[in-house]
Design an enzyme around this catalytic site. Structure first.
Site, PDB file in Angstrom:
ATOM      1  N   LYS A 178       3.012  -2.407   6.275  1.00 39.99           N
ATOM      2  CA  LYS A 178       3.103  -2.438   4.732  1.00 39.99           C
ATOM      3  C   LYS A 178       4.713  -1.570   4.300  1.00 39.99           C
ATOM      4  O   LYS A 178       5.226  -2.042   3.322  1.00 39.99           O
ATOM      5  CB  LYS A 178       2.070  -1.642   4.107  1.00 39.99           C
ATOM      6  CG  LYS A 178       0.776  -2.088   4.029  1.00 39.99           C
ATOM      7  CD  LYS A 178       0.634  -3.288   3.291  1.00 39.99           C
ATOM      8  CE  LYS A 178      -0.784  -3.835   3.023  1.00 39.99           C
ATOM      9  NZ  LYS A 178      -0.733  -5.033   2.337  1.00 39.99           N
ATOM     10  N   TYR A 212      -1.300  -1.167  10.295  1.00 38.23           N
ATOM     11  CA  TYR A 212      -1.330  -1.525   8.875  1.00 38.23           C
ATOM     12  C   TYR A 212      -0.029  -0.626   8.264  1.00 38.23           C
ATOM     13  O   TYR A 212       0.615  -1.375   7.412  1.00 38.23           O
ATOM     14  CB  TYR A 212      -2.578  -1.017   8.345  1.00 38.23           C
ATOM     15  CG  TYR A 212      -2.845  -1.130   6.724  1.00 38.23           C
ATOM     16  CD1 TYR A 212      -2.934  -2.368   6.548  1.00 38.23           C
ATOM     17  CD2 TYR A 212      -2.826  -0.096   5.990  1.00 38.23           C
ATOM     18  CE1 TYR A 212      -3.082  -2.428   4.884  1.00 38.23           C
ATOM     19  CE2 TYR A 212      -3.043  -0.125   4.884  1.00 38.23           C
ATOM     20  CZ  TYR A 212      -3.210  -1.496   4.007  1.00 38.23           C
ATOM     21  OH  TYR A 212      -3.651  -1.397   2.951  1.00 38.23           O
ATOM     22  N   SER A 261       0.903  -1.203  -0.019  1.00 38.97           N
ATOM     23  CA  SER A 261      -0.114   0.039  -0.213  1.00 38.97           C
ATOM     24  C   SER A 261       0.876   1.142  -0.090  1.00 38.97           C
ATOM     25  O   SER A 261       2.158   1.252   0.652  1.00 38.97           O
ATOM     26  CB  SER A 261      -0.903  -0.143   1.145  1.00 38.97           C
ATOM     27  OG  SER A 261      -1.525   1.338   1.493  1.00 38.97           O
TER      28      SER A 261
HETATM   29  N1  LIG Z   1      -8.699  -1.704  -1.861  1.00 45.13           N
HETATM   30  C1  LIG Z   1      -7.747  -0.955  -1.380  1.00 45.13           C
HETATM   31  O1  LIG Z   1      -8.167   0.334  -1.476  1.00 45.13           O
HETATM   32  C2  LIG Z   1      -6.397  -1.338  -1.069  1.00 45.13           C
HETATM   33  C3  LIG Z   1      -5.358  -0.212  -0.923  1.00 45.13           C
HETATM   34  C4  LIG Z   1      -4.129  -0.581  -0.671  1.00 45.13           C
HETATM   35  C5  LIG Z   1      -3.744  -1.885  -0.383  1.00 45.13           C
HETATM   36  N2  LIG Z   1      -4.809  -2.978  -0.574  1.00 45.13           N
HETATM   37  C6  LIG Z   1      -4.291  -4.247  -0.326  1.00 45.13           C
HETATM   38  O2  LIG Z   1      -4.654  -5.176  -1.442  1.00 45.13           O
HETATM   39  C7  LIG Z   1      -4.857  -6.380  -0.450  1.00 45.13           C
HETATM   40  C8  LIG Z   1      -6.287  -7.114  -0.905  1.00 45.13           C
HETATM   41  O3  LIG Z   1      -7.341  -6.287  -0.448  1.00 45.13           O
HETATM   42  P1  LIG Z   1      -8.624  -6.615  -0.882  1.00 45.13           P
HETATM   43  O4  LIG Z   1      -9.623  -5.710   0.080  1.00 45.13           O
HETATM   44  O5  LIG Z   1      -8.844  -6.378  -2.281  1.00 45.13           O
HETATM   45  O6  LIG Z   1      -9.161  -8.078  -0.590  1.00 45.13           O
HETATM   46  P2  LIG Z   1      -9.550  -9.204  -1.601  1.00 45.13           P
HETATM   47  O7  LIG Z   1     -11.003  -9.015  -2.168  1.00 45.13           O
HETATM   48  O8  LIG Z   1      -8.440  -9.319  -2.496  1.00 45.13           O
HETATM   49  O9  LIG Z   1      -9.702 -10.326  -0.393  1.00 45.13           O
HETATM   50  C9  LIG Z   1      -8.439 -11.193   0.184  1.00 45.13           C
HETATM   51  C10 LIG Z   1      -8.835 -12.477   0.419  1.00 45.13           C
HETATM   52  O10 LIG Z   1      -8.086 -12.856   1.519  1.00 45.13           O
HETATM   53  C11 LIG Z   1      -8.594 -13.848   2.431  1.00 45.13           C
HETATM   54  N3  LIG Z   1      -8.314 -13.688   3.586  1.00 45.13           N
HETATM   55  C12 LIG Z   1      -8.623 -12.985   4.557  1.00 45.13           C
HETATM   56  N4  LIG Z   1      -8.033 -13.391   5.810  1.00 45.13           N
HETATM   57  C13 LIG Z   1      -7.387 -14.517   5.442  1.00 45.13           C
HETATM   58  C14 LIG Z   1      -6.629 -15.302   6.484  1.00 45.13           C
HETATM   59  N5  LIG Z   1      -6.403 -15.061   7.643  1.00 45.13           N
HETATM   60  N6  LIG Z   1      -6.116 -16.509   5.660  1.00 45.13           N
HETATM   61  C15 LIG Z   1      -6.194 -16.580   4.408  1.00 45.13           C
HETATM   62  N7  LIG Z   1      -7.078 -16.089   3.478  1.00 45.13           N
HETATM   63  C16 LIG Z   1      -7.439 -14.661   4.157  1.00 45.13           C
HETATM   64  C17 LIG Z   1     -10.153 -13.327   2.253  1.00 45.13           C
HETATM   65  O11 LIG Z   1     -11.222 -14.391   2.312  1.00 45.13           O
HETATM   66  C18 LIG Z   1     -10.307 -12.732   0.770  1.00 45.13           C
HETATM   67  O12 LIG Z   1     -10.741 -13.915  -0.010  1.00 45.13           O
HETATM   68  C19 LIG Z   1      -4.484  -6.211   0.907  1.00 45.13           C
HETATM   69  O13 LIG Z   1      -3.353  -6.677   1.046  1.00 45.13           O
HETATM   70  C20 LIG Z   1      -4.561  -4.817   0.889  1.00 45.13           C
HETATM   71  O14 LIG Z   1      -3.922  -4.307   2.087  1.00 45.13           O
HETATM   72  C21 LIG Z   1      -6.027  -2.704  -0.715  1.00 45.13           C
END
Ligand SMILES: NC(=O)c1ccc[n+]([C@@H]2O[C@H](COP(=O)([O-])OP(=O)(O)OC[C@H]3O[C@@H](n4cnc5c(N)ncnc54)[C@H](O)[C@@H]3O)[C@@H](O)[C@H]2O)c1
Length: 250
Positions: free
Chosen positions: A159, A155, A142
């Site tokens: 990161k 967080y 992130s």
């Molecule tokens: N969405 C944003 O704006 C944003 C911004 C910056 C970074 N990110 C990063 O993107 C990544 C994905 O985010 P997302 O919101 O798109 O999620 P995502 O929809 O990609 O889902 C993540 C998956 O991880 C699984 N999961 C959760 N806990 C788990 C565990 N303990 N063990 C195994 N699997 C597990 C969930 O079931 C889900 O299917 C994260 O690392 C997040 O920090 C997202």
């Protein structure tokens, strides 16, 4: 090429990454805490002609993380790429300032964004070294890893640690043909971080739109592929220009 996508069953970035790797011709192991999500993702991939296998487990379990790698090697005969997607904070830790944050919440945020990644990377590196042909690790990070993360201190710190881990892995294993890079995402519209929550941020984004999961997925495929063979230890920022904007508007 094959890829183990940890957190690949999600509806957001994880699913987009699983799809993108399959679209690039990779066999994909989709690991997720939710077996139904992993299965649904795999059914979609195999339905479009890709080779894919579901794996269920919790990244907070050390044996489960090792088993993800071992099962991928057993299924596909080798491991080429590890992608770590699981992460976040707002979904499982209250959004509070640092002085209000409990030790347990700090530890959970750190574990879910960095602790398990180090363990998964270690298991993947052991497999890469045994195979003797290198490999690639891509971690979803992130922009908060390089700037403030208000109300999400654990967080942001985790990161930032991810970016450091990528540099160390890059330096330690470059001679073995092993690379590690980070995709540092800005605001990406997903079910967890939905468009309504991010709406106020759009005017601050030079591209005037939120990112979509495919923006992150395309960067992940690039960083795993031979197209980036001279790139390691880097954080590729995918944020529509937020972090380069500064106080001056165009
Ligand atoms: N969405 C944003 O704006 C944003 C911004 C910056 C970074 N990110 C990063 O993107 C990544 C994905 O985010 P997302 O919101 O798109 O999620 P995502 O929809 O990609 O889902 C993540 C998956 O991880 C699984 N999961 C959760 N806990 C788990 C565990 N303990 N063990 C195994 N699997 C597990 C969930 O079931 C889900 O299917 C994260 O690392 C997040 O920090 C997202």
């Amino acid at each position: 090429m094959n890829a183990l996508v940890v957190g690949g069953g999600g509806e957001g970035i994880g699913r987009a990454i699983s799809r993108a790797f399959a679209g690039a011709g990779a066999a994909v192991a989709v690991a997720d805490i939710d077996p139904g999500r992993a299965r649904a993702a795999v059914e979609e991939l195999t339905g479009s002609g890709a080779r894919a296998v579901p794996l269920a487990g919790d990244v907070r379990s050390r044996p489960a993380v090792d088993a993800f790698v071992a099962s991928t090697v057993a299924e596909f005969g080798r491991l080429d790429t590890l992608v770590t997607v699981v992460g976040g904070q707002v979904a499982f830790v209250p959004a509070v300032r640092l002085h209000e944050m409990s030790d347990d919440d700090w530890d959970l945020a750190y574990e879910m964004n960095l602790g398990y990644v180090a363990r998964a990377a270690r298991a993947a590196i052991r497999a890469f070294l045994a195979q003797g042909q290198g490999g690639s690790i891509v971690s979803i990070g992130s922009v908060t890893g390089a700037m403030a993360a208000p109300m999400q201190a654990g967080y942001g710190a985790a990161k930032a640690g991810l970016a450091s881990l990528a540099k160390t892995v890059a330096a330690e294993y470059a001679g073995d043909g092993i690379r590690m890079n980070v995709v540092a995402c800005g605001a990406i519209a997903t079910a967890v971080a939905n468009a309504a929550q991010h709406a106020d941020e759009v005017p601050e984004i030079p591209m005037r739109r939120l990112g979509v999961p495919n923006d992150a997925a395309a960067a992940a495929v690039y960083l795993a592929s031979p197209l980036s063979s001279y790139v390691t230890g880097q954080s590729l920022v995918v944020d529509g220009g937020v972090t380069v904007r500064g106080p001056f508007s165009a």
